[in-house]
Motif scaffolding. Structure first.
Motif, short mmCIF file in Angstrom:
data_model
loop_
_atom_site.label_atom_id
_atom_site.label_comp_id
_atom_site.label_asym_id
_atom_site.label_seq_id
_atom_site.Cartn_x
_atom_site.Cartn_y
_atom_site.Cartn_z
N ASP A 1 -19.38 -9.43 -2.13
CA ASP A 1 -17.98 -8.94 -2.19
C ASP A 1 -18.54 -7.39 -2.73
N PRO A 2 -17.63 -6.51 -1.95
CA PRO A 2 -18.23 -5.36 -1.75
C PRO A 2 -17.80 -3.95 -2.74
N GLY B 1 -8.75 -2.32 0.16
CA GLY B 1 -9.80 -3.31 0.76
C GLY B 1 -10.56 -4.06 0.82
N LEU B 2 -11.49 -3.41 -0.83
CA LEU B 2 -12.82 -4.11 -1.13
C LEU B 2 -12.37 -5.18 -2.20
N ALA B 3 -11.31 -5.91 -2.37
CA ALA B 3 -10.71 -6.64 -2.63
C ALA B 3 -9.20 -7.90 -2.86
N ARG B 4 -9.64 -8.26 -3.16
CA ARG B 4 -8.50 -9.40 -2.15
C ARG B 4 -7.55 -9.59 -3.41
N PRO B 5 -6.46 -9.74 -3.27
CA PRO B 5 -5.41 -10.09 -4.94
C PRO B 5 -4.96 -11.14 -4.49
N VAL C 1 -0.76 -5.76 0.04
CA VAL C 1 -1.27 -4.62 -0.07
C VAL C 1 -0.91 -4.09 1.35
N LEU C 2 -0.79 -2.51 1.36
CA LEU C 2 -0.10 -2.17 2.41
C LEU C 2 -0.55 -0.72 3.01
N VAL D 1 -2.94 -5.59 4.49
CA VAL D 1 -4.47 -5.09 4.31
C VAL D 1 -5.69 -6.47 4.74
N TRP D 2 -4.43 -7.74 3.75
CA TRP D 2 -5.16 -8.81 4.12
C TRP D 2 -4.75 -9.97 5.22
#
Lengths: 400, 222
Positions: A392-393, B54-58, B63-64, B70-71
């Protein structure tokens, strides 16, 4: 800037780490190739030895057969000493349909602690040089004349060079030739002709190497070569009728006895090789996983600037593969060279003639080892690359 | 435009209690803004930037980025979006130690279409000139001061002109003078048309933004 450049800069820029990984993989690959070469060399040496032995079967006195076989000793150290058969059996077996050659052997009393022999016990064998086809083929250098009276041939454990006079009991003999190492009882034996034995027996007084109960006209064993196209089993069975109170031992049985004796050693070596392979894979996986962990921040940054997980996977797989291939290639070349250079030392240490494969064979083995090493190491290379690509980045940047 | 719709991010560390990094945050960032988000360490500022990039998923919410959820994208598409839309300045040092300065700045161009990559070296040199480091192109990160390193990171973030620049504590560990230099650079980039979202615990940076928000316990307030 592209993936290849990034990989090459990473390898060049981390010289110490890259060097250590390459050296480690080289060591493992070299060890694996060297072990394989040694095992194959020993196996080839033994096989060639058996082929050189020449006899399709050996007839031994029936009563001597069981203790000999029970000890697995026919080829390995103890002979049918003290068991006799009539010498006339030689002619009877020779006359059998299908028999090409026969040659007698007489096993005398062994000598303990002979000063010219590195083995504790020296076997003393009389044979017929004219008909022999099992002993003289092992000579390092072919004799330019028949073995004469009071002349002896020595096994590999004889420490004095040809041309040296030796005293056996009260008999003065001259060593005229030495055998190649065989890994068998021949190594710690000396051989002289039946004519010399006769001369010894004719000398006044008693001789400690001549058994007191040795009957006249007696021999210990008959080596038999069967003509092409004849069944060895049939001829061996016929020999039972022709020469009563004898028992034929086939070469396959000899090979089995020999194999059984070597099985322990080979099993240990193969097990060690297997453990080395497993350790190599585990340690390689560990090293490359450490490499991935060390570069978590780089992975996070690359992902942030647009690298896909597929790119990260290819990046680490390419880098680890290059290091692995480089290390394995160096190790294999060094391993093969080292084994070749130590050939003589291995021969004397292992006590078995050690046959290196041909140059083409060595090259093929090197390629096979390299490919096998890479196939076996694939999980070790894939695991860290997959781990890196799935990282995970955000976590990668956080946990440093 | 960047839009966060009721975004919550919950971390579930192994054998530890859940931690809420971002709590039901909704936010719209218009093109051309210079948004400064302040708050104490651990309040969720970095989490918000990671979510935007977009490095972490909610854990929930959307997230637009310019209208794209994004996801909803696969890994390749998301990577392309990151590359096209955002430049990222991490709080921690993030230069690759085995690459020199110009090579570090060129890293994002690796993910540009090959035909557009031909001028990558020139772009990198221009970006370095923009941050005043033309004389350090061949230097390695270990030879740079903290301020120079920050400037290289800025150059890398703007090398292919992304519309959004995300800056996580860009002045952390910098002296006052260097801090001003870095912020002056960001101001100049903003004036060039780049939308900047900057998070910091340093209230003195509020004045550089066109808008200021405060974050506390994962929640945003005006």
């Amino acid at each position: 800037m592209n993936l290849q450049r990034l990989v090459s800069e990473s390898i060049r820029g981390r010289q110490f780490r890259s060097g250590l990984i390459v050296a480690f993989i080289a060591l493992l690959a070299g060890l694996i190739l060297a072990s394989t070469l040694v095992l194959r060399g020993m196996e080839s040496g033994l096989r060639t030895g058996m082929e050189r032995l020449g006899a399709d079967f050996i007839s031994v006195p029936y009563h001597g057969f069981e203790p000999i076989v029970a000890k697995g000793a026919l080829l390995t150290g103890e002979l049918a000493i003290g068991y006799w058969m009539r010498a006339e059996n030689l002619e009877k077996v020779a006359e059998l349909d299908g028999v090409e050659r026969v040659s007698p052997q007489i096993y005398l009393q062994p000598v303990t602690g002979a000063p010219f022999c590195s083995a504790e016990e020296l076997y003393v064998v009389a044979f017929d040089p004219k008909t022999d086809f099992t002993i003289q083929p092992w000579l390092k250098q072919r004799l330019d004349r028949p073995l004469g009276l009071w002349e002896v041939i020595g096994g590999d454990s004889i420490t004095v060079p040809p041309g040296t006079g030796i005293t056996l009991d009260s008999h003065q003999l001259e060593l005229v030739g030495k055998l190649l190492p065989t890994g068998m009882w021949l190594d710690s034996a000396i051989f002289f002709s039946l004519e010399t034995l006769g001369a010894m027996m004719a000398e006044p007084g008693t001789s400690s190497i001549i058994p007191p109960d040795m009957p006249a006209e007696a021999i210990s064993a008959i080596a038999v070569k069967v003509k092409d196209g004849y069944s060895i089993d049939y001829v061996a069975t016929d020999s039972l009728t022709a020469a009563p109170a004898t028992w034929p031992i086939r070469s396959t049985q000899l090979m089995r006895l020999l194999s059984e004796q070597r099985a322990g050693l080979l099993k240990t070596l193969f097990m060690s090789l297997g453990i080395v392979w497993l350790l190599a894979v585990a340690l390689t996986a560990l090293i490359f996983t450490m490499m991935v962990n060390e570069r978590r921040r780089e992975i996070g940054m690359l992902r942030a600037v647009g690298a896909s997980s597929n790119f990260i996977f290819r990046l680490f797989l390419t880098e680890s593969s290059l290091l692995a291939v480089g290390g394995a290639t160096i190790g294999i070349i060094v391993g093969a060279t080292a084994v070749y250079a130590m050939k003589s030392w291995l021969t004397s240490t292992l006590g078995v003639e050690f046959l290196m494969p041909t140059l083409l064979g060595i090259l093929a083995l090197m390629v096979i080892t390299l490919v096998a090493a890479l196939i076996v190491s694939l999980p070790a290379l894939l695991y860290p690359a997959i781990r890196a690509s799935h990282m995970d980045p955000a976590e990668a940047m956080r946990e440093v | 435009m960047i839009e966060l719709q009721k975004v919550t991010k919950i971390y579930k560390p192994r054998r530890q209690r859940e931690v809420t990094g971002l709590d039901d945050v909704s936010l719209k960032i218009s093109p051309g803004e210079f948004l400064v988000v302040t708050g104490r360490s651990g309040c969720g500022k970095t989490t918000m930037l990671n979510l935007i990039a977009g490095l972490a998923r909610p854990s929930s919410g959307k997230v637009l980025v310019d209208g794209t959820d994004v996801w909803s994208l696969n890994d390749e598409q998301l990577s392309a979006l990151r590359k096209e839309k955002t430049g990222f300045m991490f709080q921690v040092p993030s230069l690759i130690p085995v690459l020199n300065v110009v090579e570090n700045v060129m890293v994002p161009t690796m993910f540009t279409a090959p035909e557009k990559r031909l001028d990558a070296y020139e772009w990198a040199k221009k970006a370095l000139a923009d941050v005043g480091l033309s004389h350090k192109t061949e230097a390695f990160p270990r030879h740079l001061s903290a301020g120079e390193e920050k400037r290289v990171v800025i150059a890398r973030a703007i090398v292919d002109n992304p519309p959004y620049l995300l800056a996580d504590e860009p002045t952390a560990n910098l002296d006052e003078l260097t801090e001003k230099e870095v912020m002056a650079l960001l101001e100049s980039i903003h004036k060039g048309g780049t939308t900047i979202i900057l998070v910091t615990h340093h209230p003195s940076l509020i004045g550089y933004g066109t808008r200021h928000l405060t974050m506390s316990d994962g929640k945003l307030t005006e």
